[in-house]
Design an enzyme around this catalytic site. Sequence first.
Site, PDB file in Angstrom:
ATOM      1  N   CYS A   2      30.335  39.917  51.574  1.00 35.80           N
ATOM      2  CA  CYS A   2      29.643  40.396  52.515  1.00 35.80           C
ATOM      3  C   CYS A   2      28.283  41.295  51.803  1.00 35.80           C
ATOM      4  O   CYS A   2      29.407  41.780  51.448  1.00 35.80           O
ATOM      5  CB  CYS A   2      29.529  40.265  53.828  1.00 35.80           C
ATOM      6  SG  CYS A   2      30.804  38.479  54.146  1.00 35.80           S
ATOM      7  N   ARG A  27      25.727  39.496  46.995  1.00 39.99           N
ATOM      8  CA  ARG A  27      26.797  39.351  47.718  1.00 39.99           C
ATOM      9  C   ARG A  27      27.364  38.760  47.914  1.00 39.99           C
ATOM     10  O   ARG A  27      28.197  38.331  48.206  1.00 39.99           O
ATOM     11  CB  ARG A  27      27.022  40.723  47.946  1.00 39.99           C
ATOM     12  CG  ARG A  27      27.047  41.553  47.044  1.00 39.99           C
ATOM     13  CD  ARG A  27      26.770  42.816  47.502  1.00 39.99           C
ATOM     14  NE  ARG A  27      28.838  43.441  47.969  1.00 39.99           N
ATOM     15  CZ  ARG A  27      28.536  44.156  47.345  1.00 39.99           C
ATOM     16  NH1 ARG A  27      28.459  45.093  46.748  1.00 39.99           N
ATOM     17  NH2 ARG A  27      30.146  44.429  47.446  1.00 39.99           N
ATOM     18  N   TRP A  74      29.046  36.322  53.559  1.00 36.17           N
ATOM     19  CA  TRP A  74      29.726  34.566  52.665  1.00 36.17           C
ATOM     20  C   TRP A  74      30.752  34.059  53.390  1.00 36.17           C
ATOM     21  O   TRP A  74      31.778  34.871  53.520  1.00 36.17           O
ATOM     22  CB  TRP A  74      29.697  35.481  51.009  1.00 36.17           C
ATOM     23  CG  TRP A  74      30.612  34.130  49.878  1.00 36.17           C
ATOM     24  CD1 TRP A  74      29.943  33.558  49.371  1.00 36.17           C
ATOM     25  CD2 TRP A  74      31.587  34.406  49.600  1.00 36.17           C
ATOM     26  NE1 TRP A  74      30.463  32.868  48.565  1.00 36.17           N
ATOM     27  CE2 TRP A  74      31.941  33.791  49.034  1.00 36.17           C
ATOM     28  CE3 TRP A  74      33.046  35.770  50.480  1.00 36.17           C
ATOM     29  CZ2 TRP A  74      33.263  32.890  48.348  1.00 36.17           C
ATOM     30  CZ3 TRP A  74      34.216  34.454  49.321  1.00 36.17           C
ATOM     31  CH2 TRP A  74      34.084  33.559  48.395  1.00 36.17           C
ATOM     32  N   ASN A 100      32.691  43.486  56.720  1.00 38.42           N
ATOM     33  CA  ASN A 100      33.012  42.628  55.394  1.00 38.42           C
ATOM     34  C   ASN A 100      34.815  42.767  55.662  1.00 38.42           C
ATOM     35  O   ASN A 100      35.382  43.644  55.575  1.00 38.42           O
ATOM     36  CB  ASN A 100      32.773  43.788  54.611  1.00 38.42           C
ATOM     37  CG  ASN A 100      31.525  43.380  54.265  1.00 38.42           C
ATOM     38  OD1 ASN A 100      30.855  42.816  54.679  1.00 38.42           O
ATOM     39  ND2 ASN A 100      30.603  44.220  52.953  1.00 38.42           N
ATOM     40  N   GLY A 101      35.024  41.884  55.057  1.00 40.91           N
ATOM     41  CA  GLY A 101      37.021  41.720  55.126  1.00 40.91           C
ATOM     42  C   GLY A 101      37.500  40.166  55.519  1.00 40.91           C
ATOM     43  O   GLY A 101      36.726  39.179  56.047  1.00 40.91           O
ATOM     44  N   GLU A 483      34.368  31.900  28.907  1.00 39.81           N
ATOM     45  CA  GLU A 483      33.122  32.671  28.932  1.00 39.81           C
ATOM     46  C   GLU A 483      31.494  32.108  28.990  1.00 39.81           C
ATOM     47  O   GLU A 483      31.056  31.646  30.140  1.00 39.81           O
ATOM     48  CB  GLU A 483      32.999  34.562  28.028  1.00 39.81           C
ATOM     49  CG  GLU A 483      31.658  34.839  28.767  1.00 39.81           C
ATOM     50  CD  GLU A 483      31.872  35.560  30.460  1.00 39.81           C
ATOM     51  OE1 GLU A 483      32.953  35.219  30.514  1.00 39.81           O
ATOM     52  OE2 GLU A 483      30.984  35.795  31.502  1.00 39.81           O
ATOM     53  N   LYS A 487      29.761  30.411  32.336  1.00 44.39           N
ATOM     54  CA  LYS A 487      28.605  30.448  32.912  1.00 44.39           C
ATOM     55  C   LYS A 487      27.843  29.637  32.947  1.00 44.39           C
ATOM     56  O   LYS A 487      27.437  29.282  34.022  1.00 44.39           O
ATOM     57  CB  LYS A 487      28.043  31.358  31.614  1.00 44.39           C
ATOM     58  CG  LYS A 487      28.147  32.990  30.583  1.00 44.39           C
ATOM     59  CD  LYS A 487      28.105  34.091  31.825  1.00 44.39           C
ATOM     60  CE  LYS A 487      28.263  34.259  33.360  1.00 44.39           C
ATOM     61  NZ  LYS A 487      29.663  34.499  33.001  1.00 44.39           N
ATOM     62  N   GLU A 490      29.134  28.481  36.398  1.00 39.33           N
ATOM     63  CA  GLU A 490      29.017  29.151  37.857  1.00 39.33           C
ATOM     64  C   GLU A 490      27.057  29.329  37.792  1.00 39.33           C
ATOM     65  O   GLU A 490      27.164  29.116  39.254  1.00 39.33           O
ATOM     66  CB  GLU A 490      29.301  30.699  37.833  1.00 39.33           C
ATOM     67  CG  GLU A 490      28.671  31.429  36.543  1.00 39.33           C
ATOM     68  CD  GLU A 490      30.031  32.768  37.042  1.00 39.33           C
ATOM     69  OE1 GLU A 490      29.698  33.287  38.204  1.00 39.33           O
ATOM     70  OE2 GLU A 490      29.576  33.535  35.867  1.00 39.33           O
ATOM     71  N   HIS A 506      44.770  18.373  20.953  1.00 46.08           N
ATOM     72  CA  HIS A 506      46.650  18.042  21.672  1.00 46.08           C
ATOM     73  C   HIS A 506      45.782  17.844  23.151  1.00 46.08           C
ATOM     74  O   HIS A 506      46.481  17.351  24.251  1.00 46.08           O
ATOM     75  CB  HIS A 506      47.204  19.445  21.537  1.00 46.08           C
ATOM     76  CG  HIS A 506      47.411  20.440  20.946  1.00 46.08           C
ATOM     77  ND1 HIS A 506      48.637  19.385  19.967  1.00 46.08           N
ATOM     78  CD2 HIS A 506      47.069  20.624  19.938  1.00 46.08           C
ATOM     79  CE1 HIS A 506      48.728  19.895  19.311  1.00 46.08           C
ATOM     80  NE2 HIS A 506      47.830  20.151  18.848  1.00 46.08           N
ATOM     81  N   LYS A 605      29.452  38.373  44.225  1.00 47.05           N
ATOM     82  CA  LYS A 605      29.228  39.126  43.072  1.00 47.05           C
ATOM     83  C   LYS A 605      30.651  39.831  43.108  1.00 47.05           C
ATOM     84  O   LYS A 605      30.818  39.832  41.871  1.00 47.05           O
ATOM     85  CB  LYS A 605      28.186  40.341  43.259  1.00 47.05           C
ATOM     86  CG  LYS A 605      28.173  40.859  42.105  1.00 47.05           C
ATOM     87  CD  LYS A 605      27.685  40.066  40.534  1.00 47.05           C
ATOM     88  CE  LYS A 605      27.766  41.078  39.453  1.00 47.05           C
ATOM     89  NZ  LYS A 605      27.833  40.397  38.583  1.00 47.05           N
TER      90      LYS A 605
HETATM   91  C1  AGP Z   1      31.323  36.395  36.767  1.00 51.30           C
HETATM   92  O1  AGP Z   1      30.303  35.646  36.423  1.00 51.30           O
HETATM   93  C2  AGP Z   1      31.941  35.732  38.079  1.00 51.30           C
HETATM   94  N1  AGP Z   1      30.265  36.997  38.768  1.00 51.30           N
HETATM   95  C3  AGP Z   1      33.053  36.383  38.382  1.00 51.30           C
HETATM   96  O2  AGP Z   1      33.653  36.199  37.676  1.00 51.30           O
HETATM   97  C4  AGP Z   1      32.888  37.891  38.077  1.00 51.30           C
HETATM   98  O3  AGP Z   1      33.465  38.261  36.545  1.00 51.30           O
HETATM   99  C5  AGP Z   1      35.072  38.329  38.724  1.00 51.30           C
HETATM  100  O4  AGP Z   1      35.014  37.964  39.776  1.00 51.30           O
HETATM  101  C6  AGP Z   1      35.420  39.749  38.736  1.00 51.30           C
HETATM  102  O5  AGP Z   1      34.632  40.501  39.421  1.00 51.30           O
HETATM  103  P1  AGP Z   1      34.639  42.029  38.937  1.00 51.30           P
HETATM  104  O6  AGP Z   1      34.603  41.890  37.451  1.00 51.30           O
HETATM  105  O7  AGP Z   1      33.710  42.812  39.804  1.00 51.30           O
HETATM  106  O8  AGP Z   1      36.057  42.807  38.997  1.00 51.30           O
END
Ligand code: AGP
Length: 610
Positions: A2, A27, A74, A100-101, A483, A487, A490, A506, A605
């Site tokens: 959040c 976020r 969030w 937050n938390g 990666e 991408k 997500e 395999h 984020k």
């Molecule tokens: C990647 O596109 C995502 N946003 C997510 O996997 C991110 O890389 C992961 O949460 C790690 O975040 P950080 O680098 O802030 O620790």
Amino acid sequence: MCGIVAYVGRKPAQNVLLEGLRRLEYRGYDSSGICTVDQNHFELRKKTGRINDLATLLRTQPARGMIGIGHTRWATHGAPTDANAHPHLDQSGKLVLVHNGVIENYQQLKERLAAKGHKFLSQTDTEVLAHLIGEHYQPGIPLADAVRHALKEVIGTYGIAVMHADQPGIIVGARRGSPLLIGVGRNENFLASDVSAIVAHTRRVVYLNDFEVVTLTADDFQVSTLEAASVSPQVKEVEFSAEDADKGKFPHYMLKEIFEQPHVVQNAFRGRISHEESTAKLGGLNLSPAELRAVDRIVFVSCGTALHAGMVGEYLMEELARIPTEWEYASEFRYRNAPVEKHTLVFAISQSGETIDTLAAIRESRRKGHKTLAIVNVVGSTIAREVDGGTYMHAGPEIGVAATKTFTSQLTIMVLLSVLMGRMRHLASTRGEEILEELEHIPAKMERILTQNDAIAKLAKKYSDASSFLFLARQHNYPVALEGALKLKEISYIHAEGYPAAEMKHGPIALIEPRTPSVFICPKNSVYEKTMANIEEVKARKGPVIAIATEGDTEIAGKADDVIYIPETLEILEPLLTVVPLQVLSYHIALQRGCDVDKPRNLAKSVTVE
Ligand code: AGP
């Protein structure tokens, strides 16, 4: 995760809060709300949906007052509903809070309060915390005291901002495990969970530490510990401006950040290359040459995209420094209780510097006495402050939820680190110089790839209806295949898997069919022939193939259905280039599918909850 923003000063709080929430929306964005205080009266407005929905509400029901708190959510406890949105009130309706938390013992606290007659309007742990602080509040005592007493009963993580109608002009903040900073203005002060929310108003900030409490007024702020001991905080200058956090001419933050990569890679190596000594210069590691030389094992701990950077780091460190290196999912490492030798260096990689699993892995390693370093983007973030040393990425704020520029920034620093550690061991100066010279050419080579943006957009149209993708590569590019799959997943919500190309036989080859595209990273390198054979295997089963290949490769066009060419570079630097077409392809496929590329569903984020 959040977002929190709070304001006290001489301007209408509503506008400051709304603008701050817009900057925090990346976020976490399933609901949002603000509460201001106007003549000792709360003006509480909250709404599910995006910040625009809250703005619409405020146009018809403005919230008056020059002090207020705001939150974009969030969801962790309770679905995204108006009732579950923050801010939350206590039983008296005179205390209001955003959080937050995760309050892990909120159920026990809720039962105890309910037994005393408290009535709850939401399913959230946050509302319980509001009631708990309200329970401790007594007229005439500082609000901060009630906050401290309540937080001593809390198990879990929090970043909070609290106001009480009987104490106008005061906002109390506190943090444990969720970032919170003070924005220091002129006749106004701010609280925020992320500096981007307030950088338009001030670049002078104080990063709160865990178990610290702040009492904020328009003209002052007092920081203390949970035991009420006074703290003399250090005011720091933020290194980026509000413009850095804007989209500029780009339609989306993600595309802007993809195009920023040549500049970001330069920022990552600027001032950190010594051609005289054919090595890297990384200040801030805070480990002596003898301590760095004594390192006999490295463990990279991280999550998501940062994990993939750690996986590339394993190849680089082992090849250039000959140090046994492993990458670990931070969330697994923190609980696995792995046997870790004495001279092991535990290295966190985190753009936000707040990812709770990565932070926990670092704390577990420090508890066992290991040296810990970090590659972090956000200055003053929790991880940056808790490790022994590290390297800042200087990549600027990354607003798009999908990490792009921070990945190539992390890779650049990985290269520098591996050269540094290698040149302290067996890496020859000629090899070190060759790598560093080529690294300086990477930004221009990235620019060349980015000129293909429109062509890749066309390619995206051809494949955007697929329901599943495979991403395949070998060696240094295998983590890039993972990666690329992440991408696509997500931001376009298409299922995708990354695999070592040889692993196809395999099992995954059973997935090959005309509707399932396979993206092969197949530059001209030591495993080119092997990877080409894997492409043949897929083509023999009528699977469409998109290849990322080296400029001038005349053979691959006869095998793959579509090819995106990248400039030639050293094999160990290829990940810096091969990831760029995958980022651009995912971006355009997501656009074709009408997805919100900057704020994908369900994501946040920075993941500061477990
Ligand atoms: C990647 O596109 C995502 N946003 C997510 O996997 C991110 O890389 C992961 O949460 C790690 O975040 P950080 O680098 O802030 O620790």
